[in-house]
Design a protein around this motif. Structure first.
Motif, PDB file in Angstrom:
ATOM      1  N   UNK A  21       3.158   2.999  -8.031  1.00 60.71           N
ATOM      2  CA  UNK A  21       3.257   3.088  -6.578  1.00 60.71           C
ATOM      3  C   UNK A  21       2.566   4.356  -6.103  1.00 60.71           C
ATOM      4  N   UNK A  22       1.621   4.198  -5.189  1.00 64.10           N
ATOM      5  CA  UNK A  22       1.016   5.329  -4.505  1.00 64.10           C
ATOM      6  C   UNK A  22       1.591   5.364  -3.098  1.00 64.10           C
ATOM      7  N   UNK A  23       2.462   6.328  -2.841  1.00 58.69           N
ATOM      8  CA  UNK A  23       3.235   6.386  -1.602  1.00 58.69           C
ATOM      9  C   UNK A  23       2.667   7.484  -0.696  1.00 58.69           C
ATOM     10  N   UNK A  24       2.481   7.142   0.574  1.00 57.28           N
ATOM     11  CA  UNK A  24       1.921   8.069   1.559  1.00 57.28           C
ATOM     12  C   UNK A  24       3.023   8.639   2.444  1.00 57.28           C
ATOM     13  N   UNK A  25       2.722   9.748   3.123  1.00 59.04           N
ATOM     14  CA  UNK A  25       3.675  10.360   4.047  1.00 59.04           C
ATOM     15  C   UNK A  25       3.955   9.477   5.257  1.00 59.04           C
ATOM     16  N   UNK A  26       3.050   8.597   5.596  1.00 58.66           N
ATOM     17  CA  UNK A  26       3.159   7.694   6.741  1.00 58.66           C
ATOM     18  C   UNK A  26       2.153   6.582   6.584  1.00 58.66           C
TER      19      UNK A  26
ATOM     20  N   UNK B 144      -2.941  -9.350  -0.854  1.00 61.80           N
ATOM     21  CA  UNK B 144      -1.824  -8.809  -1.635  1.00 61.80           C
ATOM     22  C   UNK B 144      -1.282  -9.874  -2.593  1.00 61.80           C
ATOM     23  N   UNK B 145      -1.016  -9.439  -3.831  1.00 58.51           N
ATOM     24  CA  UNK B 145      -0.366 -10.301  -4.805  1.00 58.51           C
ATOM     25  C   UNK B 145      -1.254 -11.335  -5.451  1.00 58.51           C
TER      26      UNK B 145
ATOM     27  N   UNK C  73       0.905  -1.485  -7.587  1.00 58.14           N
ATOM     28  CA  UNK C  73       0.176  -2.330  -8.524  1.00 58.14           C
ATOM     29  C   UNK C  73       1.057  -2.639  -9.720  1.00 58.14           C
ATOM     30  N   UNK C  74       1.140  -3.917 -10.058  1.00 57.73           N
ATOM     31  CA  UNK C  74       1.861  -4.371 -11.244  1.00 57.73           C
ATOM     32  C   UNK C  74       0.853  -4.881 -12.261  1.00 57.73           C
TER      33      UNK C  74
ATOM     34  N   UNK D 122      -3.100  -8.518 -13.161  1.00 62.73           N
ATOM     35  CA  UNK D 122      -2.817  -7.445 -12.212  1.00 62.73           C
ATOM     36  C   UNK D 122      -2.514  -8.029 -10.846  1.00 62.73           C
ATOM     37  N   UNK D 123      -1.501  -7.468 -10.182  1.00 62.00           N
ATOM     38  CA  UNK D 123      -1.172  -7.792  -8.798  1.00 62.00           C
ATOM     39  C   UNK D 123      -1.067  -6.485  -8.013  1.00 62.00           C
ATOM     40  N   UNK D 124      -1.712  -6.432  -6.844  1.00 63.74           N
ATOM     41  CA  UNK D 124      -1.651  -5.253  -5.994  1.00 63.74           C
ATOM     42  C   UNK D 124      -1.149  -5.653  -4.615  1.00 63.74           C
ATOM     43  N   UNK D 125      -0.187  -4.879  -4.092  1.00 62.72           N
ATOM     44  CA  UNK D 125       0.397  -5.138  -2.775  1.00 62.72           C
ATOM     45  C   UNK D 125       0.085  -3.957  -1.860  1.00 62.72           C
ATOM     46  N   UNK D 126      -0.382  -4.284  -0.657  1.00 62.25           N
ATOM     47  CA  UNK D 126      -0.812  -3.264   0.295  1.00 62.25           C
ATOM     48  C   UNK D 126       0.182  -3.203   1.457  1.00 62.25           C
ATOM     49  N   UNK D 127       1.118  -2.259   1.383  1.00 61.38           N
ATOM     50  CA  UNK D 127       2.036  -2.029   2.475  1.00 61.38           C
ATOM     51  C   UNK D 127       1.478  -0.931   3.385  1.00 61.38           C
TER      52      UNK D 127
END
Length: 443
Positions: free
Chosen positions: A407-412, A328-329, A370-371, A359-364
């Protein structure tokens, strides 16, 4: 440093609405240091260094929507005190020795509060006091048997104790040995080959120890005072060639990581939160190319082009999905180029600086963000009407570069849930004009 950020979103579809965020940042920093050097005979030198840094930070963030509200507040005080002593001895022209020690005391006190729809929501490590006491002893020797070879060997040993009180009570001690070996070979005066192998231990970032928030994007980050430093065995080879004032350096670097710090879920009775965590082993590879080329042979006397580019490839195991991914980042590619033209007859220097897009991508655990920042171009000119006056002007962001946040946001959790929504923001910034006039007195 203090500023206010305000964002208002008007929603037209599918249901009309309005939401807004107001954030206040207030930060105050001080730094005081000293350096004392004294010769102890013709071949020995002693150096003493002392440094003190303090920072106070207060953040409040309020979110309001038609039927929802949230408030986040953070008050943080940090300090760093460092003392360092180095003894350097040169018994012969071919051998130099160095030994010394360093002590550091880092303190963080943080109070965090988060409320959603008027109800307080407990956060991990919201109110904590953390102190790190760290000491390091080191020794290094450099041997130059002839004009073509330089051999450097050293060892650092670090010991630290981290103690946390408040919401998280813990105490632990960490010990790391950090050997280093470096070889330099110069077969020709204009050619140099360098090798390095060492163990690197990163310093912990106290910002990872406490909770944080970005209400305008809806991201709440928990703190984790139980982190250990990321370690790496680093292997590096570099080749440097010079010719007629030009220089090119190619560096290849491989890092075998352990206790890599990235993002992972934290499970609490009040919910699941994202937090910085040690996620295991990983790798990072880098290819770095830098060059400097004078342009006199092209008719531009006093003109130079300099540049550097870095390619990165990394791999860790995602703690949510169990699959391999990048760190990440970490930016896969970034570069910069600088053109400078000196005109001594006119007491003028002009040029342009170009910084690449990245590009920076963070995996939560429940989101991938992604920025992307586009190329940044800065033409400049510097004029010296007199020896004691310098006037510099810059046109920053000449190309009106923009910033894109997706931001790609998931239900969980990402491994078991579907995508809930995608938030894509493409923001354009205007040009900035900057002028500095500097006057020197005395001397």
């Amino acid at each position: 440093d203090n500023f206010k950020y305000e964002e208002i979103n008007r929603i037209t579809f599918p249901t009309p609405g309005r939401e807004g965020t107001i954030e206040h940042y207030d930060e105050f920093q001080t730094e005081l240091g000293g350096n004392f050097t004294r010769g102890l005979g013709a071949k020995t030198t002693m150096e003493l260094i002392a440094l003190r840094k303090d920072e106070t930070q207060d953040i409040t963030s309020d979110f309001r929507a038609d039927a929802a509200s949230a408030r986040f507040s953070l008050s943080r005080d940090t300090s760093e005190t460092i003392g360092r002593a180095v003894l350097k001895h040169r018994p012969t022209d071919q051998i130099s020795l160095e030994a010394g020690g360093e002590v550091a005391i880092n303190i963080l006190e943080s109070q965090t509060a988060y409320a959603k729809d008027g109800v307080n929501v407990p956060l991990p490590a919201a109110n904590v006091r953390i102190q790190e006491d760290r000491g390091e002893a080191f020794a290094k020797g450099v041997w130059r048997p002839n004009s073509k070879w330089t051999i450097e060997a050293g060892l650092r040993y670090e010991a630290s104790t981290i103690e946390s009180s408040g919401d998280v009570s813990l105490e632990k001690s960490l010990y790391y040995a950090k050997p280093r070996l470096a070889l330099t070979w110069s077969p020709q005066p204009a050619t140099q080959v360098r090798f390095r192998f060492e163990r690197v231990v990163d310093q912990l970032d106290f910002d990872d120890f406490v909770a944080d928030s970005s209400l305008n994007t809806g991201v709440i980050t928990a703190g984790n005072p139980d982190l250990v430093p990321e370690q790496a065995w680093v292997s590096e080879a570099a080749f440097e060639q010079r010719y007629a004032g030009a220089a090119i350096v190619l560096t290849v670097r491989h890092s075998a990581l352990s206790d890599a710090i990235d993002r992972a879920p934290v499970f609490l009775p009040t919910g699941v939160f994202d937090a910085p965590s040690n996620i295991g082993d990983g790798t990072k590879d880098e290819l770095i190319l830098s060059l400097s080329v004078p342009l006199a042979k092209l008719g531009l006397e006093g003109a130079t082009i300099k540049g550097e580019s870095t390619w990165r490839r990394s791999e860790v195991t995602d703690p949510t999905t169990g699959e391999k991914r990048e760190i990440s980042g970490l930016r896969p590619l970034e570069w910069e180029a600088h053109f400078t033209h000196d005109l001594p007859a006119h007491r003028l220097t002009w040029g342009v600086d170009v910084y690449s897009a990245w590009r920076e991508t963070y995996y939560r655990f429940d989101e991938i963000s992604t920025d992307k920042l586009k190329a940044f171009v800065v033409p400049f000119a510097e004029w010296k009407p007199r020896s004691d006056i310098v006037i510099r002007a810059e046109l920053q962001n000449a190309t009106n570069r923009g910033f894109r946040h997706t931001r790609t946001v998931y239900d969980g959790p990402r491994n078991t849930s579907q995508i809930a929504f995608v938030d894509d923001r493409d923001i354009q910034f205007g040009r900035m004009y900057w002028v500095r006039i500097r006057k020197s007195f005395g001397g």
